[in-house]
Write a protein that holds these residues in place. Structure first.
Motif, PDB file in Angstrom:
ATOM      1  N   ASP A  58       0.826  -1.213   0.000  1.00  0.00           N
ATOM      2  CA  ASP A  58       0.000   0.000   0.000  1.00  0.00           C
ATOM      3  C   ASP A  58       0.857   1.258   0.000  1.00  0.00           C
ATOM      4  OD1 ASP A  58      -2.819  -1.120   0.370  1.00  0.00           O
ATOM      5  OD2 ASP A  58      -1.724  -2.119   1.986  1.00  0.00           O
ATOM      6  N   LEU A  59       2.119   1.135   0.458  1.00  0.00           N
ATOM      7  CA  LEU A  59       3.048   2.263   0.464  1.00  0.00           C
ATOM      8  C   LEU A  59       4.461   1.703   0.481  1.00  0.00           C
ATOM      9  CD1 LEU A  59       2.823   5.605   2.332  1.00  0.00           C
ATOM     10  CD2 LEU A  59       4.846   4.194   2.751  1.00  0.00           C
ATOM     11  N   ILE A  60       5.397   2.479  -0.098  1.00  0.00           N
ATOM     12  CA  ILE A  60       6.793   2.039  -0.132  1.00  0.00           C
ATOM     13  C   ILE A  60       7.664   3.084   0.551  1.00  0.00           C
ATOM     14  CG2 ILE A  60       8.759   1.434  -1.610  1.00  0.00           C
ATOM     15  CD1 ILE A  60       6.649   0.684  -3.779  1.00  0.00           C
ATOM     16  N   MET A  61       8.477   2.639   1.519  1.00  0.00           N
ATOM     17  CA  MET A  61       9.527   3.473   2.112  1.00  0.00           C
ATOM     18  C   MET A  61      10.811   3.108   1.378  1.00  0.00           C
ATOM     19  SD  MET A  61       8.364   5.310   4.759  1.00  0.00           S
ATOM     20  CE  MET A  61       9.860   5.578   5.702  1.00  0.00           C
ATOM     21  N   LEU A  62      11.390   4.052   0.655  1.00  0.00           N
ATOM     22  CA  LEU A  62      12.480   3.731  -0.267  1.00  0.00           C
ATOM     23  C   LEU A  62      13.730   4.547   0.042  1.00  0.00           C
ATOM     24  CD1 LEU A  62      13.478   2.329  -2.866  1.00  0.00           C
ATOM     25  CD2 LEU A  62      12.384   4.162  -4.164  1.00  0.00           C
ATOM     26  N   ASP A  63      14.792   3.844   0.406  1.00  0.00           N
ATOM     27  CA  ASP A  63      16.085   4.499   0.625  1.00  0.00           C
ATOM     28  C   ASP A  63      16.671   4.907  -0.730  1.00  0.00           C
ATOM     29  OD1 ASP A  63      18.318   5.437   1.938  1.00  0.00           O
ATOM     30  OD2 ASP A  63      19.291   3.482   2.086  1.00  0.00           O
ATOM     31  N   VAL A  64      17.358   6.030  -0.767  1.00  0.00           N
ATOM     32  CA  VAL A  64      17.953   6.484  -2.019  1.00  0.00           C
ATOM     33  C   VAL A  64      19.233   5.721  -2.334  1.00  0.00           C
ATOM     34  CG1 VAL A  64      19.112   8.430  -3.133  1.00  0.00           C
ATOM     35  CG2 VAL A  64      16.933   8.781  -1.980  1.00  0.00           C
ATOM     36  N   ILE A  65      20.106   5.587  -1.320  1.00  0.00           N
ATOM     37  CA  ILE A  65      21.415   4.967  -1.554  1.00  0.00           C
ATOM     38  C   ILE A  65      21.315   3.475  -1.277  1.00  0.00           C
ATOM     39  CG2 ILE A  65      23.847   4.967  -0.916  1.00  0.00           C
ATOM     40  CD1 ILE A  65      23.456   7.877  -0.006  1.00  0.00           C
ATOM     41  N   LEU A  66      21.314   2.681  -2.348  1.00  0.00           N
ATOM     42  CA  LEU A  66      21.170   1.235  -2.256  1.00  0.00           C
ATOM     43  C   LEU A  66      22.228   0.553  -3.131  1.00  0.00           C
ATOM     44  CD1 LEU A  66      17.282   0.979  -2.657  1.00  0.00           C
ATOM     45  CD2 LEU A  66      18.551   0.416  -0.580  1.00  0.00           C
ATOM     46  N   PRO A  67      22.609  -0.685  -2.794  1.00  0.00           N
ATOM     47  CA  PRO A  67      23.522  -1.428  -3.676  1.00  0.00           C
ATOM     48  C   PRO A  67      22.780  -1.869  -4.946  1.00  0.00           C
ATOM     49  CG  PRO A  67      22.783  -2.815  -1.861  1.00  0.00           C
ATOM     50  CD  PRO A  67      22.247  -1.437  -1.584  1.00  0.00           C
ATOM     51  N   LYS A  68      23.511  -2.080  -6.004  1.00  0.00           N
ATOM     52  CA  LYS A  68      23.004  -2.622  -7.278  1.00  0.00           C
ATOM     53  C   LYS A  68      22.189  -1.606  -8.100  1.00  0.00           C
ATOM     54  CE  LYS A  68      22.758  -7.295  -5.320  1.00  0.00           C
ATOM     55  NZ  LYS A  68      21.895  -8.448  -5.018  1.00  0.00           N
ATOM     56  N   MET A  69      21.251  -0.915  -7.438  1.00  0.00           N
ATOM     57  CA  MET A  69      20.361  -0.005  -8.150  1.00  0.00           C
ATOM     58  C   MET A  69      19.894   1.066  -7.169  1.00  0.00           C
ATOM     59  SD  MET A  69      16.727  -1.005  -9.960  1.00  0.00           S
ATOM     60  CE  MET A  69      17.442  -2.495 -10.647  1.00  0.00           C
ATOM     61  N   ASP A  70      20.104   2.364  -7.478  1.00  0.00           N
ATOM     62  CA  ASP A  70      19.751   3.374  -6.481  1.00  0.00           C
ATOM     63  C   ASP A  70      18.244   3.626  -6.442  1.00  0.00           C
ATOM     64  OD1 ASP A  70      18.951   5.319  -8.366  1.00  0.00           O
ATOM     65  OD2 ASP A  70      20.905   6.290  -8.380  1.00  0.00           O
ATOM     66  N   GLY A  71      17.820   4.345  -5.386  1.00  0.00           N
ATOM     67  CA  GLY A  71      16.397   4.546  -5.150  1.00  0.00           C
ATOM     68  C   GLY A  71      15.701   5.311  -6.264  1.00  0.00           C
ATOM     69  N   TYR A  72      16.389   6.283  -6.892  1.00  0.00           N
ATOM     70  CA  TYR A  72      15.763   7.051  -7.967  1.00  0.00           C
ATOM     71  C   TYR A  72      15.445   6.155  -9.168  1.00  0.00           C
ATOM     72  CZ  TYR A  72      17.400  11.106  -5.316  1.00  0.00           C
ATOM     73  OH  TYR A  72      17.624  12.030  -4.332  1.00  0.00           O
ATOM     74  N   LYS A  73      16.356   5.219  -9.461  1.00  0.00           N
ATOM     75  CA  LYS A  73      16.123   4.297 -10.567  1.00  0.00           C
ATOM     76  C   LYS A  73      14.938   3.384 -10.271  1.00  0.00           C
ATOM     77  CE  LYS A  73      17.036   2.027 -14.374  1.00  0.00           C
ATOM     78  NZ  LYS A  73      16.692   2.632 -15.687  1.00  0.00           N
ATOM     79  N   ILE A  74      14.886   2.883  -9.028  1.00  0.00           N
ATOM     80  CA  ILE A  74      13.755   2.024  -8.636  1.00  0.00           C
ATOM     81  C   ILE A  74      12.452   2.806  -8.729  1.00  0.00           C
ATOM     82  CG2 ILE A  74      12.740   0.686  -6.742  1.00  0.00           C
ATOM     83  CD1 ILE A  74      15.661   0.366  -5.697  1.00  0.00           C
ATOM     84  N   LEU A  75      12.489   4.062  -8.266  1.00  0.00           N
ATOM     85  CA  LEU A  75      11.292   4.903  -8.293  1.00  0.00           C
ATOM     86  C   LEU A  75      10.805   5.113  -9.733  1.00  0.00           C
ATOM     87  CD1 LEU A  75       9.290   6.667  -6.699  1.00  0.00           C
ATOM     88  CD2 LEU A  75      10.919   8.551  -6.907  1.00  0.00           C
ATOM     89  N   SER A  76      11.737   5.355 -10.642  1.00  0.00           N
ATOM     90  CA  SER A  76      11.334   5.574 -12.041  1.00  0.00           C
ATOM     91  C   SER A  76      10.722   4.310 -12.651  1.00  0.00           C
ATOM     92  CB  SER A  76      12.545   6.026 -12.863  1.00  0.00           C
ATOM     93  OG  SER A  76      13.512   4.998 -12.972  1.00  0.00           O
ATOM     94  N   ILE A  77      11.232   3.142 -12.240  1.00  0.00           N
ATOM     95  CA  ILE A  77      10.671   1.875 -12.728  1.00  0.00           C
ATOM     96  C   ILE A  77       9.256   1.679 -12.185  1.00  0.00           C
ATOM     97  CG2 ILE A  77      10.893  -0.641 -12.623  1.00  0.00           C
ATOM     98  CD1 ILE A  77      13.942  -0.237 -12.596  1.00  0.00           C
ATOM     99  N   ILE A  78       9.073   1.988 -10.889  1.00  0.00           N
ATOM    100  CA  ILE A  78       7.744   1.845 -10.266  1.00  0.00           C
ATOM    101  C   ILE A  78       6.740   2.766 -10.958  1.00  0.00           C
ATOM    102  CG2 ILE A  78       6.403   2.217  -8.150  1.00  0.00           C
ATOM    103  CD1 ILE A  78       8.991   1.544  -6.576  1.00  0.00           C
ATOM    104  N   LYS A  79       7.133   4.021 -11.144  1.00  0.00           N
ATOM    105  CA  LYS A  79       6.206   4.992 -11.721  1.00  0.00           C
ATOM    106  C   LYS A  79       5.973   4.754 -13.218  1.00  0.00           C
ATOM    107  CE  LYS A  79       5.433   6.957  -7.894  1.00  0.00           C
ATOM    108  NZ  LYS A  79       4.101   6.786  -7.273  1.00  0.00           N
TER     109      LYS A  79
END
Length: 448
Positions: free
Chosen positions: A376-397
């Motif tokens: 229902d909601l995602i708490m997403l850290d920006v600095i992550l191994p393998k793939m950063d949070g902004y990239k994950i966010l763009s994939i989700i959106k």
């Protein structure tokens, strides 16, 4: 791939063997008691092999099955080599006979009464322990160990002093007797109360309002000061106490005193993630006891307000303590955070507010959990191994199915540019670490 070891606690070995027999299970049991390790091989429900030190076969099996207060690990069946031809029922009957004989011997000597009193003292049931120790000492006044335990459960300083003197007269060369008397002597001059309390870790007497033991230097309560000063306690005292409370908790899984003390031991050892698990369990088991809830919140706030560099590397959370049943009607939040301590702080904080929490340590795991769980909601850290949070966010959106899930970005980076970058990528809100758990909850409640 490494197979995770399964454990069984709180059940007698003979009951487990009978279940395996009925269900025709094939398994190797690794049985542990106070450092001793026994092996039982079960093939298709039959006990076929046992070993304990140099003992093999039936003799080893009997000695292992007699044990109580054990830990059991389930392993794949090692081999089908057979050293036991007796049926399981015959072995269990022999075990029952030996147990009855040993129990009779203990009752006759009164040692069962002493053992029961010591167990109650270790569980901090001092009144019950006192009753049984008095009964024992009426018959066995010359047992120095009993007088040591009598001193440990006393609150009256003078009675404690007399009990220790009695033990010293009976067995002056005993290491235990010497240690207890030296401990008492070292703190006696600092006792200003006639009636005192005992240290949870080393049994040293303390004034009632004392929060740090004068002898072992262990902190007995969680506060901002003790959290900042943790790591000063004597490791040997903490490890002895850890073994004691772990043994009690294995036998009595709902022992609140043991859960709380294990939490304190881990605070003193700076194993904050393990401390979180034990304190969270205690607070859930006794929601009406403000002490556990308040102590847990202090720890959560402390860890949330630290930077990740300041957080000590935690041990893995004990599975049997950390796991709790999940309710299907709760709002689900996915926490994507590579710091295991920060992830656990967020997860426990959210679960205490009634949310169901799913965790991910990196971007690839996050995408998998989003697909499987539909949070229902995602708490997403920006600095992550393998793939950063902004990239994950763009994939989700960019995904039609998941683009409407609110995403709160969580990072140690602060500043206008980072917030704008998150907003442009589609984040719902932006929280900066170190964070305030109450503010985090308030932000989540706006969007869930």
């Amino acid at each position: 791939m490494v197979t995770k070891t399964k454990k069984i606690d709180g059940f007698s070995l003979d009951n487990i063997l009978q279940i395996f027999s009925l269900e025709k299970k094939s398994q190797t049991l690794k049985v542990i008691k106070e450092g001793n390790v026994g092996i039982l091989d079960i093939d298709n429900g039959e006990l076929i092999h046992a070993e304990l030190g140099t003992l093999l076969g039936v003799k080893a099996a009997i000695e292992i099955i007699i044990w109580d207060d054990i830990q059991i690990e389930l392993l794949p069946l090692r081999s089908s080599a057979r050293t036991i031809t007796n049926s399981l029922i015959n072995i269990l009957l022999e075990v029952s006979k030996i147990k009855d004989e040993r129990k009779s011997d203990l009752e006759e000597s009164g040692e069962d009464l002493l053992a029961a009193a010591i167990e109650k003292a270790e569980k901090q049931q001092y009144k019950e322990a006192h009753t049984e120790l008095v009964q024992y000492l009426k018959k066995n006044r010359n047992n120095a160990v009993a007088w040591i335990w009598y001193s440990r459960i006393q609150g009256n300083v003078e009675i404690m002093k007399k009990a220790l003197k009695m033990a010293a007269n009976l067995d002056p060369n005993s290491a235990l007797v010497k240690e207890e008397n030296e401990k008492f002597t070292s703190v006696y001059g600092q006792l200003t109360d006639d009636v005192v309390r005992k240290c949870y870790f080393c049994w040293a007497p303390l004034n009632k309002n004392t929060t740090t033991c004068r002898y072992c230097r262990g902190h007995l309560i969680i506060s901002r000061e003790t959290l900042a000063q943790s790591g000063t306690a004597l490791p040997s005292c903490l490890e002895t106490a850890r073994e004691r409370y772990t043994r009690i908790l294995n036998k009595y899984p709902r022992s609140l005193a043991s859960l709380y003390c294990l939490g304190l031991i881990n605070i003193n050892s700076r194993n904050f993630q393990d401390a979180l698990a034990y304190l969270d369990k205690a607070a859930k088991m006794a929601p009406d006891k403000a002490l556990f809830t308040n102590q847990l919140k202090l720890l959560l706030d402390h860890l949330a307000q630290q930077s990740e560099e300041e957080q000590p590397s935690p041990k893995e959370v004990p599975e049997e303590v950390a796991e709790t049943p999940e309710a299907t009607d709760q709002k689900m939040i996915l926490v994507v955070e590579d710091s295991s301590t920060t992830r656990k702080v967020i997860s426990i904080t959210l679960s205490r507010q009634g949310y169901r929490v799913v965790e991910a340590a990196d971007g690839l795991e996050a995408l998998s959990k989003i697909s499987e769980e539909r949070p229902d909601l995602i708490m997403l850290d920006v600095i992550l191994p393998k793939m950063d949070g902004y990239k994950i966010l763009s994939i989700i959106k960019g995904n039609k199915e998941f683009k409407d899930i609110p995403v709160i970005m969580l990072t140690s980076k602060d500043g206008f540019i980072n917030k704008m970058k998150g907003k442009m990528a589609g984040s719902t809100a932006y929280l900066t670490k170190p964070f305030d758990p109450d503010k985090m909850i308030a932000e989540i409640q706006k969007h869930v």
